[in-house]
Design a protein around this motif. Structure first.
Motif, PDB file in Angstrom:
ATOM      1  N   SER A 109       0.809  -1.221   0.000  1.00  0.00           N
ATOM      2  CA  SER A 109       0.000   0.000   0.000  1.00  0.00           C
ATOM      3  C   SER A 109       0.842   1.270   0.000  1.00  0.00           C
ATOM      4  CB  SER A 109      -0.920   0.012   1.228  1.00  0.00           C
ATOM      5  OG  SER A 109      -0.171   0.000   2.431  1.00  0.00           O
ATOM      6  N   PHE A 110       2.163   1.109   0.055  1.00  0.00           N
ATOM      7  CA  PHE A 110       3.055   2.261   0.176  1.00  0.00           C
ATOM      8  C   PHE A 110       2.850   3.255  -0.969  1.00  0.00           C
ATOM      9  CE2 PHE A 110       7.059   4.468  -0.665  1.00  0.00           C
ATOM     10  CZ  PHE A 110       7.325   4.997   0.577  1.00  0.00           C
ATOM     11  N   GLY A 111       2.470   4.476  -0.610  1.00  0.00           N
ATOM     12  CA  GLY A 111       2.343   5.537  -1.604  1.00  0.00           C
ATOM     13  C   GLY A 111       1.077   5.502  -2.436  1.00  0.00           C
ATOM     14  N   LEU A 112       0.176   4.543  -2.193  1.00  0.00           N
ATOM     15  CA  LEU A 112      -1.060   4.461  -2.974  1.00  0.00           C
ATOM     16  C   LEU A 112      -2.100   5.402  -2.374  1.00  0.00           C
ATOM     17  CD1 LEU A 112      -1.611   0.667  -3.750  1.00  0.00           C
ATOM     18  CD2 LEU A 112      -1.183   2.493  -5.378  1.00  0.00           C
ATOM     19  N   ALA A 113      -2.487   6.409  -3.135  1.00  0.00           N
ATOM     20  CA  ALA A 113      -3.486   7.360  -2.657  1.00  0.00           C
ATOM     21  C   ALA A 113      -4.863   7.042  -3.233  1.00  0.00           C
ATOM     22  CB  ALA A 113      -3.081   8.780  -3.019  1.00  0.00           C
ATOM     23  N   THR A 114      -4.921   6.774  -4.531  1.00  0.00           N
ATOM     24  CA  THR A 114      -6.199   6.505  -5.182  1.00  0.00           C
ATOM     25  C   THR A 114      -6.134   5.197  -5.966  1.00  0.00           C
ATOM     26  OG1 THR A 114      -5.520   7.775  -7.142  1.00  0.00           O
ATOM     27  CG2 THR A 114      -6.715   8.963  -5.407  1.00  0.00           C
ATOM     28  N   ARG A 115      -7.289   4.651  -6.275  1.00  0.00           N
ATOM     29  CA  ARG A 115      -7.364   3.416  -7.047  1.00  0.00           C
ATOM     30  C   ARG A 115      -7.082   3.705  -8.518  1.00  0.00           C
ATOM     31  NH1 ARG A 115     -12.859   0.708  -4.401  1.00  0.00           N
ATOM     32  NH2 ARG A 115     -12.475   1.515  -2.281  1.00  0.00           N
ATOM     33  N   LYS A 116      -6.367   2.782  -9.144  1.00  0.00           N
ATOM     34  CA  LYS A 116      -5.976   2.958 -10.545  1.00  0.00           C
ATOM     35  C   LYS A 116      -6.646   1.894 -11.414  1.00  0.00           C
ATOM     36  CE  LYS A 116      -1.835   2.496  -9.037  1.00  0.00           C
ATOM     37  NZ  LYS A 116      -0.378   2.262  -8.960  1.00  0.00           N
ATOM     38  N   LEU A 117      -6.757   2.212 -12.693  1.00  0.00           N
ATOM     39  CA  LEU A 117      -7.348   1.251 -13.626  1.00  0.00           C
ATOM     40  C   LEU A 117      -6.798   1.476 -15.021  1.00  0.00           C
ATOM     41  CD1 LEU A 117     -10.272   2.633 -15.276  1.00  0.00           C
ATOM     42  CD2 LEU A 117     -10.310   3.273 -12.877  1.00  0.00           C
ATOM     43  N   CYS A 118      -6.958   0.462 -15.854  1.00  0.00           N
ATOM     44  CA  CYS A 118      -6.554   0.542 -17.260  1.00  0.00           C
ATOM     45  C   CYS A 118      -7.823   0.605 -18.096  1.00  0.00           C
ATOM     46  CB  CYS A 118      -5.727  -0.691 -17.635  1.00  0.00           C
ATOM     47  SG  CYS A 118      -5.460  -0.907 -19.413  1.00  0.00           S
ATOM     48  N   LEU A 119      -7.956   1.621 -18.920  1.00  0.00           N
ATOM     49  CA  LEU A 119      -9.172   1.796 -19.708  1.00  0.00           C
ATOM     50  C   LEU A 119      -9.364   0.665 -20.714  1.00  0.00           C
ATOM     51  CD1 LEU A 119      -9.062   5.660 -20.313  1.00  0.00           C
ATOM     52  CD2 LEU A 119     -10.377   4.381 -18.608  1.00  0.00           C
ATOM     53  N   SER A 156      -8.863   6.698 -10.573  1.00  0.00           N
ATOM     54  CA  SER A 156     -10.322   6.727 -10.432  1.00  0.00           C
ATOM     55  C   SER A 156     -10.797   7.816  -9.498  1.00  0.00           C
ATOM     56  CB  SER A 156     -10.820   5.385  -9.889  1.00  0.00           C
ATOM     57  OG  SER A 156     -10.394   5.231  -8.539  1.00  0.00           O
ATOM     58  N   GLN A 157      -9.883   8.413  -8.756  1.00  0.00           N
ATOM     59  CA  GLN A 157     -10.190   9.400  -7.735  1.00  0.00           C
ATOM     60  C   GLN A 157     -10.841   8.798  -6.491  1.00  0.00           C
ATOM     61  OE1 GLN A 157      -9.139  12.825  -8.126  1.00  0.00           O
ATOM     62  NE2 GLN A 157      -8.056  11.551  -9.602  1.00  0.00           N
ATOM     63  N   LEU A 158     -11.022   7.472  -6.452  1.00  0.00           N
ATOM     64  CA  LEU A 158     -11.514   6.812  -5.244  1.00  0.00           C
ATOM     65  C   LEU A 158     -10.324   6.498  -4.347  1.00  0.00           C
ATOM     66  CD1 LEU A 158     -14.160   4.268  -6.593  1.00  0.00           C
ATOM     67  CD2 LEU A 158     -14.528   6.564  -5.703  1.00  0.00           C
ATOM     68  N   PRO A 159     -10.423   6.755  -3.047  1.00  0.00           N
ATOM     69  CA  PRO A 159      -9.288   6.481  -2.156  1.00  0.00           C
ATOM     70  C   PRO A 159      -8.975   4.990  -2.100  1.00  0.00           C
ATOM     71  CG  PRO A 159     -11.251   7.019  -0.884  1.00  0.00           C
ATOM     72  CD  PRO A 159     -11.578   7.309  -2.320  1.00  0.00           C
ATOM     73  N   ALA A 160      -7.688   4.681  -1.976  1.00  0.00           N
ATOM     74  CA  ALA A 160      -7.267   3.279  -1.952  1.00  0.00           C
ATOM     75  C   ALA A 160      -7.196   2.728  -0.541  1.00  0.00           C
ATOM     76  CB  ALA A 160      -5.905   3.129  -2.626  1.00  0.00           C
ATOM     77  N   GLU A 172     -17.988   2.778 -13.394  1.00  0.00           N
ATOM     78  CA  GLU A 172     -18.852   3.810 -12.829  1.00  0.00           C
ATOM     79  C   GLU A 172     -18.075   5.010 -12.302  1.00  0.00           C
ATOM     80  OE1 GLU A 172     -22.092   0.564 -11.128  1.00  0.00           O
ATOM     81  OE2 GLU A 172     -20.380   1.166  -9.897  1.00  0.00           O
ATOM     82  N   CYS A 173     -16.768   5.017 -12.495  1.00  0.00           N
ATOM     83  CA  CYS A 173     -15.921   6.058 -11.894  1.00  0.00           C
ATOM     84  C   CYS A 173     -15.476   7.090 -12.917  1.00  0.00           C
ATOM     85  CB  CYS A 173     -14.690   5.429 -11.257  1.00  0.00           C
ATOM     86  SG  CYS A 173     -15.066   4.284  -9.921  1.00  0.00           S
ATOM     87  N   GLU A 174     -15.377   8.340 -12.450  1.00  0.00           N
ATOM     88  CA  GLU A 174     -14.706   9.360 -13.233  1.00  0.00           C
ATOM     89  C   GLU A 174     -13.204   9.154 -13.094  1.00  0.00           C
ATOM     90  OE1 GLU A 174     -15.945  13.186 -11.993  1.00  0.00           O
ATOM     91  OE2 GLU A 174     -18.059  12.879 -12.519  1.00  0.00           O
ATOM     92  N   THR A 175     -12.488   9.422 -14.162  1.00  0.00           N
ATOM     93  CA  THR A 175     -11.039   9.170 -14.123  1.00  0.00           C
ATOM     94  C   THR A 175     -10.260  10.413 -14.528  1.00  0.00           C
ATOM     95  OG1 THR A 175     -11.024   8.377 -16.425  1.00  0.00           O
ATOM     96  CG2 THR A 175     -11.369   6.735 -14.685  1.00  0.00           C
ATOM     97  N   THR A 176      -9.037  10.458 -14.043  1.00  0.00           N
ATOM     98  CA  THR A 176      -8.088  11.491 -14.454  1.00  0.00           C
ATOM     99  C   THR A 176      -6.768  10.806 -14.745  1.00  0.00           C
ATOM    100  OG1 THR A 176      -7.387  11.878 -12.178  1.00  0.00           O
ATOM    101  CG2 THR A 176      -9.179  13.251 -13.020  1.00  0.00           C
TER     102      THR A 176
END
Length: 394
Positions: A109-119, A156-160, A172-176
């Protein structure tokens, strides 16, 4: 007993449990309390413990959940011995060892702030399964590329790391976008190494020390045999693949008089996170542009050769010996050498100065010495050939 929807390949257990709750329109707290009989259980995105009570709902073993649906394999990739065993047992059954488990899982979990995904994975999952889910391989520390599709991940901007249950799935998530990765080779290699570690066989981790990376550097032409590592050169090698901006974003900036990559090749790496190990491994696994780039060179001038030192002091010592014999002085060896300025070189380089050593032998066998050596005596135990001759300078 309720039947859970099957877990997809590489799916987080937390993702599967969220789909479980959505199937039966259950809040996770209700599910944990009424179905699992674990009222204190929380739907942590990265890890949910213990696994033994959950496994029967998926008709798999707790070990399968541990190795295929958590980041435990990645987090313990370099953890061995009792720490590994205690963490593993706690992950499966809870109880004692939970402190060890929480400690080693920080590697995942080190350094993980938000959940990530591959489009692209989202598109494939939707086409193949009719829904999307959260992948372990996308949510590893420092991984900013999809190892499968060789493209950048998005946030995804969702917290990890929150304990609050989040029921949204990737579609269902907005992404940046994440910050630009710069040179993709290092990031793609890091992603692949991270995924290999995630999918490793069921076993304790691999112990690594500074010797591991010194051997890797020598094997790939970064370092000459017997040479020390230049801290500045190693920093350049790491930042050549992973920019300073990326290292700051992953909370691993290279700063200070002894930056963390240098500690990895000069001391024990027992306190290294998994990401540090993989960054150093990725940097040294490639070939340098120039051979022996990491060789440390002293910034000062090169020292005078032993041969030149011997040539300089031996004639002066012989001349001084002739003078003290004429004046019939009696000196100690230290006094004799001080007169010609050769005390320091003789002490530190004596075995490498054969001409000067012979003059010292002649001095010790002469009347000029406070305690002259008798004929046939040896001045140096390690050099028996330097014996007082039957006839000496007198």
């Amino acid at each position: 007993m309720l039947t859970a929807p099957r877990l997809y390949p590489d799916e987080f257990l937390s993702s599967g449990l969220v789909r479980f709750c959505r199937w039966y329109s259950l809040r996770f707290k209700v599910f944990a309390r009424e179905v699992l009989h674990l009222p204190q259980l929380r739907a942590n995105f990265l890890s949910i413990w213990p696994l033994a009570p959950i496994a029967p709902f998926y008709k798999v073993s707790p070990e399968q959940l541990l190795w295929e649906h958590t980041t435990f394999p990645y987090a313990t990739g370099f953890v061995t011995g009792e720490s590994y065993e205690l963490a593993r047992r706690a992950a499966l059954h809870g109880g004692q060892g939970m402190g060890h488990l929480l400690a080693v899982m920080q590697n995942g979990s080190f350094g993980l702030a938000t959940r990530k995904l591959c489009l692209r994975c989202v598109e494939e999952d939707l086409a193949q399964f009719g829904e999307t889910y959260w992948h372990r391989a996308h949510n590893l520390p420092g991984v900013w590329m999809c190892a499968k599709h060789r493209c950048s991940l998005v946030s995804s901007q969702l917290p990890a790391g929150t304990l609050r249950t989040e029921y949204r799935l990737p579609i269902e998530c907005e992404t940046t976008g994440l910050p630009k990765v710069g040179k993709t080779f290092g990031h793609l290699d890091l992603a692949r190494r991270s995924v290999r570690l995630l999918n490793r066989r069921q076993s304790p981790g691999e112990a690594r020390t500074h010797e591991t990376y010194l051997a890797l550097a020598g094997q790939n032409g970064w370092l000459s045999a017997g040479k020390q590592v230049s801290a500045a050169a190693l920093t350049r090698a790491v930042e050549g693949l992973f920019s300073a901006e990326y290292l700051r974003a992953t909370y691993l900036p290279i700063t200070g008089p002894m930056p963390w990559p240098s500690l990895g090749v000069r001391a024990s790496t027992s306190n290294f996170t998994t990401l540090k190990h993989l960054l150093l491994e990725t940097a040294l696994a490639g070939k340098p542009l120039h051979p022996n780039t990491l060789d440390h060179s002293s910034p000062g001038p090169s020292g005078t050769s032993d041969r030149d030192v011997d040539r300089f002091y031996a004639p002066r010592a012989r001349q001084e010996l002739m003078e003290v014999l004429k004046t019939k002085e009696a000196l100690t060896t230290e006094q004799f050498l001080r007169r010609v300025g050769a005390l320091g070189p003789y002490r530190h380089r004596g075995p490498a100065l054969p001409k000067l050593r012979r003059v010292v032998l002649e001095f010790r066998a002469s009347p000029a010495s406070v305690k002259p050596l008798a004929a046939g005596k040896t001045l140096f135990r390690k050099s028996p050939q330097l014996q007082v001759p039957r006839r000496v300078v007198g």
